[in-house]
Design an enzyme around this catalytic site. Structure first.
Site, PDB file in Angstrom:
ATOM      1  N   PHE A   1       0.825  -1.215   0.000  1.00  0.00           N
ATOM      2  CA  PHE A   1       0.000   0.000   0.000  1.00  0.00           C
ATOM      3  C   PHE A   1       0.862   1.270   0.000  1.00  0.00           C
ATOM      4  O   PHE A   1       0.385   2.323  -0.435  1.00  0.00           O
ATOM      5  CB  PHE A   1      -0.854   0.091   1.286  1.00  0.00           C
TER       6      PHE A   1
ATOM      7  N   THR B   1      -4.512   1.876  -8.528  1.00  0.00           N
ATOM      8  CA  THR B   1      -5.658   2.777  -8.559  1.00  0.00           C
ATOM      9  C   THR B   1      -6.286   2.831  -9.945  1.00  0.00           C
ATOM     10  O   THR B   1      -5.587   2.652 -10.956  1.00  0.00           O
ATOM     11  CB  THR B   1      -5.193   4.192  -8.142  1.00  0.00           C
ATOM     12  N   ASP B   2      -7.572   3.138  -9.995  1.00  0.00           N
ATOM     13  CA  ASP B   2      -8.237   3.312 -11.298  1.00  0.00           C
ATOM     14  C   ASP B   2      -7.682   4.531 -12.040  1.00  0.00           C
ATOM     15  O   ASP B   2      -7.874   4.661 -13.249  1.00  0.00           O
ATOM     16  CB  ASP B   2      -9.761   3.435 -11.129  1.00  0.00           C
ATOM     17  N   GLU B   3      -6.978   5.420 -11.310  1.00  0.00           N
ATOM     18  CA  GLU B   3      -6.497   6.654 -11.940  1.00  0.00           C
ATOM     19  C   GLU B   3      -5.446   6.383 -13.006  1.00  0.00           C
ATOM     20  O   GLU B   3      -5.185   7.244 -13.850  1.00  0.00           O
ATOM     21  CB  GLU B   3      -5.978   7.627 -10.874  1.00  0.00           C
TER      22      GLU B   3
ATOM     23  N   TYR C   1       0.808  11.755  -9.802  1.00  0.00           N
ATOM     24  CA  TYR C   1       0.444  10.619  -8.928  1.00  0.00           C
ATOM     25  C   TYR C   1       0.112   9.388  -9.757  1.00  0.00           C
ATOM     26  O   TYR C   1       0.697   8.314  -9.568  1.00  0.00           O
ATOM     27  CB  TYR C   1      -0.745  11.004  -8.030  1.00  0.00           C
TER      28      TYR C   1
ATOM     29  N   SER D   1       3.008   7.883 -11.590  1.00  0.00           N
ATOM     30  CA  SER D   1       3.931   7.116 -10.738  1.00  0.00           C
ATOM     31  C   SER D   1       3.332   5.749 -10.403  1.00  0.00           C
ATOM     32  O   SER D   1       4.045   4.748 -10.352  1.00  0.00           O
ATOM     33  CB  SER D   1       4.284   7.896  -9.469  1.00  0.00           C
ATOM     34  N   LYS D   2       2.023   5.695 -10.197  1.00  0.00           N
ATOM     35  CA  LYS D   2       1.384   4.396  -9.904  1.00  0.00           C
ATOM     36  C   LYS D   2       1.419   3.495 -11.150  1.00  0.00           C
ATOM     37  O   LYS D   2       1.666   2.293 -11.041  1.00  0.00           O
ATOM     38  CB  LYS D   2      -0.056   4.594  -9.439  1.00  0.00           C
TER      39      LYS D   2
ATOM     40  N   LYS E   1      -8.371  14.554   1.739  1.00  0.00           N
ATOM     41  CA  LYS E   1      -9.155  13.956   0.666  1.00  0.00           C
ATOM     42  C   LYS E   1     -10.607  14.421   0.794  1.00  0.00           C
ATOM     43  O   LYS E   1     -11.047  14.820   1.890  1.00  0.00           O
ATOM     44  CB  LYS E   1      -9.088  12.422   0.744  1.00  0.00           C
ATOM     45  N   LEU E   2     -11.356  14.362  -0.298  1.00  0.00           N
ATOM     46  CA  LEU E   2     -12.657  15.037  -0.367  1.00  0.00           C
ATOM     47  C   LEU E   2     -13.567  14.801   0.848  1.00  0.00           C
ATOM     48  O   LEU E   2     -13.974  15.763   1.521  1.00  0.00           O
ATOM     49  CB  LEU E   2     -13.407  14.615  -1.642  1.00  0.00           C
TER      50      LEU E   2
ATOM     51  N   ARG F   1     -16.756  10.566  -9.365  1.00  0.00           N
ATOM     52  CA  ARG F   1     -15.925   9.519  -8.781  1.00  0.00           C
ATOM     53  C   ARG F   1     -16.826   8.337  -8.431  1.00  0.00           C
ATOM     54  O   ARG F   1     -18.026   8.506  -8.209  1.00  0.00           O
ATOM     55  CB  ARG F   1     -15.189  10.044  -7.523  1.00  0.00           C
TER      56      ARG F   1
ATOM     57  N   ARG G   1      -8.667  22.099 -10.093  1.00  0.00           N
ATOM     58  CA  ARG G   1      -7.353  21.426 -10.068  1.00  0.00           C
ATOM     59  C   ARG G   1      -6.817  21.374 -11.501  1.00  0.00           C
ATOM     60  O   ARG G   1      -7.575  21.009 -12.416  1.00  0.00           O
ATOM     61  CB  ARG G   1      -7.585  20.025  -9.515  1.00  0.00           C
TER      62      ARG G   1
HETATM   63  P1  NAD Z   1      -2.240   7.102   2.582  1.00  0.00           P
HETATM   64  O1  NAD Z   1      -1.566   8.300   2.007  1.00  0.00           O
HETATM   65  O2  NAD Z   1      -3.329   7.286   3.581  1.00  0.00           O
HETATM   66  O3  NAD Z   1      -1.160   6.148   3.270  1.00  0.00           O
HETATM   67  C1  NAD Z   1       0.092   5.907   2.706  1.00  0.00           C
HETATM   68  C2  NAD Z   1       0.974   5.288   3.788  1.00  0.00           C
HETATM   69  O4  NAD Z   1       2.242   4.987   3.197  1.00  0.00           O
HETATM   70  C3  NAD Z   1       1.244   6.232   4.968  1.00  0.00           C
HETATM   71  O5  NAD Z   1       1.037   5.551   6.182  1.00  0.00           O
HETATM   72  C4  NAD Z   1       2.702   6.632   4.794  1.00  0.00           C
HETATM   73  O6  NAD Z   1       3.370   6.881   6.029  1.00  0.00           O
HETATM   74  C5  NAD Z   1       3.265   5.383   4.107  1.00  0.00           C
HETATM   75  N1  NAD Z   1       4.477   5.681   3.328  1.00  0.00           N
HETATM   76  C6  NAD Z   1       4.655   6.718   2.459  1.00  0.00           C
HETATM   77  N2  NAD Z   1       5.908   6.694   1.971  1.00  0.00           N
HETATM   78  C7  NAD Z   1       6.524   5.608   2.530  1.00  0.00           C
HETATM   79  C8  NAD Z   1       7.817   5.039   2.415  1.00  0.00           C
HETATM   80  N3  NAD Z   1       8.746   5.580   1.608  1.00  0.00           N
HETATM   81  N4  NAD Z   1       8.112   3.932   3.135  1.00  0.00           N
HETATM   82  C9  NAD Z   1       7.181   3.355   3.950  1.00  0.00           C
HETATM   83  N5  NAD Z   1       5.941   3.874   4.111  1.00  0.00           N
HETATM   84  C10 NAD Z   1       5.614   4.969   3.402  1.00  0.00           C
HETATM   85  O7  NAD Z   1      -2.757   6.276   1.322  1.00  0.00           O
HETATM   86  P2  NAD Z   1      -4.073   5.398   1.156  1.00  0.00           P
HETATM   87  O8  NAD Z   1      -5.187   6.278   0.731  1.00  0.00           O
HETATM   88  O9  NAD Z   1      -4.210   4.502   2.319  1.00  0.00           O
HETATM   89  O10 NAD Z   1      -3.667   4.545  -0.133  1.00  0.00           O
HETATM   90  C11 NAD Z   1      -2.966   3.304   0.023  1.00  0.00           C
HETATM   91  C12 NAD Z   1      -2.678   2.736  -1.355  1.00  0.00           C
HETATM   92  O11 NAD Z   1      -3.909   2.525  -2.055  1.00  0.00           O
HETATM   93  C13 NAD Z   1      -1.834   3.646  -2.238  1.00  0.00           C
HETATM   94  O12 NAD Z   1      -0.895   2.862  -2.914  1.00  0.00           O
HETATM   95  C14 NAD Z   1      -2.835   4.280  -3.192  1.00  0.00           C
HETATM   96  O13 NAD Z   1      -2.224   4.562  -4.429  1.00  0.00           O
HETATM   97  C15 NAD Z   1      -3.869   3.187  -3.320  1.00  0.00           C
HETATM   98  N6  NAD Z   1      -5.242   3.622  -3.602  1.00  0.00           N
HETATM   99  C16 NAD Z   1      -5.856   4.567  -2.814  1.00  0.00           C
HETATM  100  C17 NAD Z   1      -7.167   4.941  -3.073  1.00  0.00           C
HETATM  101  C18 NAD Z   1      -7.891   5.956  -2.214  1.00  0.00           C
HETATM  102  O14 NAD Z   1      -9.038   6.321  -2.531  1.00  0.00           O
HETATM  103  N7  NAD Z   1      -7.321   6.408  -1.103  1.00  0.00           N
HETATM  104  C19 NAD Z   1      -7.857   4.369  -4.144  1.00  0.00           C
HETATM  105  C20 NAD Z   1      -7.207   3.401  -4.923  1.00  0.00           C
HETATM  106  C21 NAD Z   1      -5.911   3.035  -4.633  1.00  0.00           C
HETATM  107  P1  TYD Z   2      -9.624  13.398  -3.823  1.00  0.00           P
HETATM  108  O1  TYD Z   2     -10.274  12.953  -2.556  1.00  0.00           O
HETATM  109  O2  TYD Z   2      -8.414  14.256  -3.747  1.00  0.00           O
HETATM  110  O3  TYD Z   2      -9.367  12.077  -4.671  1.00  0.00           O
HETATM  111  P2  TYD Z   2      -8.891  11.926  -6.240  1.00  0.00           P
HETATM  112  O4  TYD Z   2      -8.355  13.198  -6.722  1.00  0.00           O
HETATM  113  O5  TYD Z   2      -7.823  10.883  -6.116  1.00  0.00           O
HETATM  114  O6  TYD Z   2     -10.094  11.442  -6.978  1.00  0.00           O
HETATM  115  O7  TYD Z   2     -10.708  14.175  -4.688  1.00  0.00           O
HETATM  116  C1  TYD Z   2     -11.952  13.575  -5.034  1.00  0.00           C
HETATM  117  C2  TYD Z   2     -12.670  14.539  -5.949  1.00  0.00           C
HETATM  118  O8  TYD Z   2     -13.030  15.705  -5.193  1.00  0.00           O
HETATM  119  C3  TYD Z   2     -11.818  15.037  -7.102  1.00  0.00           C
HETATM  120  O9  TYD Z   2     -12.648  15.205  -8.255  1.00  0.00           O
HETATM  121  C4  TYD Z   2     -11.324  16.397  -6.636  1.00  0.00           C
HETATM  122  C5  TYD Z   2     -12.453  16.889  -5.756  1.00  0.00           C
HETATM  123  N1  TYD Z   2     -12.054  17.749  -4.613  1.00  0.00           N
HETATM  124  C6  TYD Z   2     -12.708  18.972  -4.413  1.00  0.00           C
HETATM  125  O10 TYD Z   2     -13.615  19.363  -5.169  1.00  0.00           O
HETATM  126  N2  TYD Z   2     -12.331  19.741  -3.352  1.00  0.00           N
HETATM  127  C7  TYD Z   2     -11.332  19.344  -2.492  1.00  0.00           C
HETATM  128  O11 TYD Z   2     -10.995  20.106  -1.542  1.00  0.00           O
HETATM  129  C8  TYD Z   2     -10.692  18.088  -2.710  1.00  0.00           C
HETATM  130  C9  TYD Z   2      -9.585  17.621  -1.803  1.00  0.00           C
HETATM  131  C10 TYD Z   2     -11.092  17.318  -3.784  1.00  0.00           C
END
Ligand code: NAD
Ligand code: TYD
Length: 337
Positions: A82, A126-128, A151, A154-155, A190-191, A215, A274
């Protein structure tokens, strides 16, 4: 007993995954490696830090000798990866660390894993990586990768490396590509948690652009059950899309939140969009449902209600993040070591 390395297990999804594994799969040992960046929070692991089948280690996934030592000392046999820089807006203002962690960090893990008898490496993607959709259609596992932000680029790079290690060195792997998650322990940048945090303080809710970006929201627990199924039941080399069949425009999500919180829509503030903002994501999770028998357990309405209740019941967690206190938690916890 499975001996699992979870990277990023103090972040949002990783910590939810660690809680789920320790509660529901007693035959699994979890080594949790996390650097505790701004997004990592040991308070996310309250209740499991002293669990006999859980060891937390602070460290950097990019540090190959350290990662190799962990694999050997803990006899790791599988990995759920993760750890990442995960916020699109941060990748626009500072992309370098996204390459360091998401690409070079994944490479180090792959080097360590492929040099040993690792039975499965699950790359949580991620779907992104698929880019942005128009009004019609959904992402399938064969949709070409077309990442639009640093982002997602990189993924996508990391996903290609995982595939290459599978092809070249025979590392058994899977890649999961999930839509936007929401739920407990999500960092309030995050949103959904940002809007909850602002609304509870009667602060403006910044909606980007026209608010009509779409989304496909998935409750974090349901993402975790999908990852577990992939880890334990999937054929190596397969990619799985994970999503909630739950497309919503951002503005509708924000209005729903305000309604649940009993706050006025006058808090909504349309702000500058954005740069490069992807218009629409939507996942076809049919393969994951058919092949692995997975399905989401809650509707968006139920999941959002549970999430809001959690944030209200855990205001201290949010307050510690806002004040910055959550980052001293590690030092106070390990002060005697
Ligand atoms: P997050 O940002 O909440 O957590 C990331 C974690 O990684 C943190 O605890 C951070 O300390 C740790 N980390 C960062 N750099 C590190 C390093 N160099 N070494 C060790 N640990 C490190 O992220 P999240 O939202 O929990 O996402 C987790 C994974 O799921 C990511 O890979 C993300 O791309 C993927 N993902 C997230 C979402 C989403 O909606 N949040 C959706 C699809 C996929
Ligand atoms: P986000 O939670 O950053 O996830 P992602 O960009 O990975 O989809 O954002 C979700 C959606 O909400 C995205 O379309 C951007 C929008 N957004 C806002 O409108 N306002 C905000 O302050 C943030 C953080 C996101």
């Amino acid at each position: 007993m499975r001996r699992l390395l979870v990277t990023g297990g103090a972040g949002f999804i990783g910590s939810n995954f660690v809680h789920m594994v320790l509660e529901e799969h007693p035959d699994c040992f979890v080594l949790n490696l996390d650097q505790l960046t701004y997004a990592g929070n040991l308070e996310n692991l309250d209740g499991v830090m002293a669990h006999p089948k859980h060891v937390f280690v602070r460290g950097d996934i990019c540090d190959l000798p350290f990662v190799e030592k962990l694999f050997d000392e803990h006899a790791i046999d599988s990995v759920v990866h993760f750890a990442a820089e995960s916020h699109v807006d941060r990748s626009i203002t500072g992309p370098k660390v996204f390459i360091d962690t998401n690409v070079a960090g994944t490479l180090a893990l792959l080097q360590a894993a492929s040099a040993r008898d690792t039975t499965r490496f699950v790359q949580v993607s991620t779907d992104e990586v698929y880019g942005s959709l128009g009004d019609e259609g959904r992402f399938t596992e064969t949709t070409p990768l077309a990442p639009n932000s640093p982002y997602s680029a990189s993924k996508a790079s990391a996903d290609h490396l995982v595939r290459a290690f599978g092809h070249t060195w025979g590392l058994p792997y899977n890649i999961t590509r999930c839509s936007n998650n929401y739920g407990p322990y999500q960092f309030p940048e995050k949103l959904i948690p940002l809007m909850i945090n602002n609304a509870r303080q009667d602060k403006a809710l910044p909606v980007y652009g026209d608010g009509l970006h779409v989304r496909d929201w998935l409750f974090v627990y349901d993402h975790c059950t999908a990852i577990w199924k992939v880890l334990t039941d999937a054929k190596s080399g397969e990619v799985y899309n994970v999503g909630g069949c739950n497309e919503m425009a951002n503005i509708d999500v924000v209005k729903m939140l305000l309604h649940h919180l009993g706050k006025p829509e006058s808090l909504i503030n349309y702000v500058k969009d954005r740069p490069g903002h992807d218009r629409r994501y939507a996942i076809d999770a049919g393969k994951t449902m058919r092949d692995l028998g997975w399905k989401p357990s809650v509707t968006f309405e139920e999941g959002l209600k549970q999430t809001i209740d959690w944030y209200i019941a855990n205001q201290a967690w949010l307050d510690h993040i806002v004040s910055g206190d959550y980052q001293s938690y590690y030092d106070s916890m390990y002060a005697d070591r």
